[in-house]
Design an enzyme around this catalytic site. Structure first.
Site, short mmCIF file in Angstrom:
data_model
loop_
_atom_site.label_atom_id
_atom_site.label_comp_id
_atom_site.label_asym_id
_atom_site.label_seq_id
_atom_site.Cartn_x
_atom_site.Cartn_y
_atom_site.Cartn_z
N SER A 118 0.70 -1.30 0.00
CA SER A 118 0.02 -0.02 -0.13
C SER A 118 0.79 1.40 0.00
O SER A 118 1.96 1.12 0.38
CB SER A 118 -1.00 -0.02 1.26
OG SER A 118 -1.75 1.32 1.51
N TYR A 131 -1.60 -0.75 10.16
CA TYR A 131 -1.82 -0.99 8.96
C TYR A 131 -0.44 -0.42 8.11
O TYR A 131 0.07 -1.24 7.15
CB TYR A 131 -2.93 -0.54 8.30
CG TYR A 131 -3.09 -0.68 6.75
CD1 TYR A 131 -3.99 -1.81 6.22
CD2 TYR A 131 -2.98 0.33 5.65
CE1 TYR A 131 -4.22 -1.81 5.12
CE2 TYR A 131 -3.14 0.00 4.34
CZ TYR A 131 -3.73 -1.15 4.03
OH TYR A 131 -4.00 -1.29 2.66
#
Length: 236
Positions: A118, A131
């Site tokens: 990501s 995350y």
């Protein structure tokens, strides 16, 4: 599937109907052999069972795309729930390591691994530290695979998507909208305003790059973390 590859889809048992529908679609639309296995990356037993099922179906795994991920909770580090932190790291990083480790014996010269990381693995996403850390770790895991297995002809690359219209991001827009007393559409518009190409990304935008990375067209690429962000991130 568009390029003639047979497909094994791995997902949670709770997604059984969606998996079966996808398998039917791949078989009917592309004429490839498609099947599925159940996989819960938070469970080491489930990972072992899924790897065994995959190994029983093929002697050689040409491509492994690690695409599972979760983002639980939204809080600064000092307020982040430790159990949520552990679960995010477990699914997004440890589980992907365990699955890859078990499937490497099925990979031969010319095989490729794609880890879906990501932009948050390159730039911290506020209130989503677990995350961000898990995706940064996945990028480094990719680089370790590349240098350790390059001599065996196994490549590993990562993808770093930005604003993509996934169910996870839809939930994020809804959460932010509730916090700011506005609509999810307004939070999405603000997100789009940060993207130079001026639109939200679609899953197909990421999928096409994944297909490139497991093809011979990228045969001299390994250890890379490619941004798929519409220009939101331009650095390496």
């Amino acid at each position: 599937a568009e390029n003639g590859m047979d497909i094994i889809i791995a997902d949670l048992e709770s997604q059984k109907e969606h998996i079966e529908a996808s398998v039917r679609h791949l078989r009917e639309t592309y004429g490839v052999d498609a099947s599925s296995v159940f996989l819960d990356l938070s469970s080491e037993q489930s990972i072992q069972d899924a790897a065994a099922a995959i190994s029983a179906r093929t002697d050689c795994l040409h491509a492994l795309v690690n695409n599972a991920g979760v983002n639980l909770g939204a809080a600064k580090v000092g307020d982040y729930d430790p159990e949520n932190w552990k679960k995010v790291i477990s699914i997004n990083l440890i589980g992907q390591f365990l699955l890859t480790r078990l499937l490497l014996p099925r990979m031969k010269r010319g095989s490729a691994i794609v880890n879906v990381a990501s932009r948050a693995g390159k730039r911290p996403l506020p209130t989503c530290s677990a995350y961000s850390v898990s995706k940064a770790g996945l990028i480094m895991f990719t680089r370790c695979l590349a240098v350790e297995y390059g001599a065996a002809g196994i490549r590993a690359n990562a993808l770093c998507p930005g604003q993509i219209l996934t169910e996870m991001n839809k939930r994020r827009y809804a959460r932010e909208a509730a916090q700011e007393n506005c609509t999810p559409e307004e939070t999405m518009k603000r997100a789009i305003a940060t993207v130079p190409l001026g639109r939200i990304g679609l899953p197909a935008d990421v999928g096409s790059v994944a297909a490139f990375l497991v093809s011979d067209a990228s045969g001299y690429m390994t250890g890379q973390a490619l941004n798929v962000t519409g220009g939101q991130i331009t650095e390496l």
